[in-house]
Design a protein around this motif. Structure first.
Motif: not given
Length: 143
Positions: A72-73, A38, A69, A41-42, A133, A45, A130, A76
């Protein structure tokens, strides 16, 4: 419930042994792995935005669109709930050791697949990222 209290009382009354430290490390491993996923990933991206959404006419570096964004976040958090329920149930049915081995194997496979996300267009690459992930993190906290 009474059986669980008996186990907890036995753990509290028992002397600290090597097994206790091993259990702590194994239980914490999933938490730290998921936290790293987590956290990292920032940064990833930002790099993906500069690679796939670069505009040569703009003075700013490329950025991912907000919808991507969020996807993708957000994937999780969806995967965590589903994975906890499924692998918790599976661990009760098949045994924790067997599910632990399966979890590790899936984690390696989907880690590699996440790094090799494919697609002809930037949105396709993000969609496969995605997807991979989701499956990478689906079982991660079970470690």
């Amino acid at each position: 419930m009474a059986n669980q209290l008996g186990v907890l009382n036995a753990l509290d009354a028992g002397k600290t042994q090597w097994y206790h430290f091993t259990a702590i490390v194994i239980a914490g491993m999933g938490f730290f792995t998921d936290a790293y996923d987590l956290f990292s990933i920032s940064f990833i991206t930002k790099l993906l935005g500069r690679i796939y959404y670069f505009d040569a006419l703009s003075k700013k570096p490329g950025t991912l669109p907000p919808r991507i964004v969020a996807a993708v976040n957000g994937v999780a958090f969806c995967r965590t709930l589903a994975g906890q329920l499924f692998f918790g149930w599976l661990g009760d049915k098949l045994g924790r050791k067997r599910v632990y081995g399966l979890t590790l194997m899936l984690m390696v496979i989907f880690s590699i697949a996440s790094g090799l996300s494919f697609g002809k267009f930037p949105d396709g690459v993000m969609a496969t990222l995605c997807f991979f992930r989701f499956w990478l993190g689906f079982h991660m906290l079970q470690l």
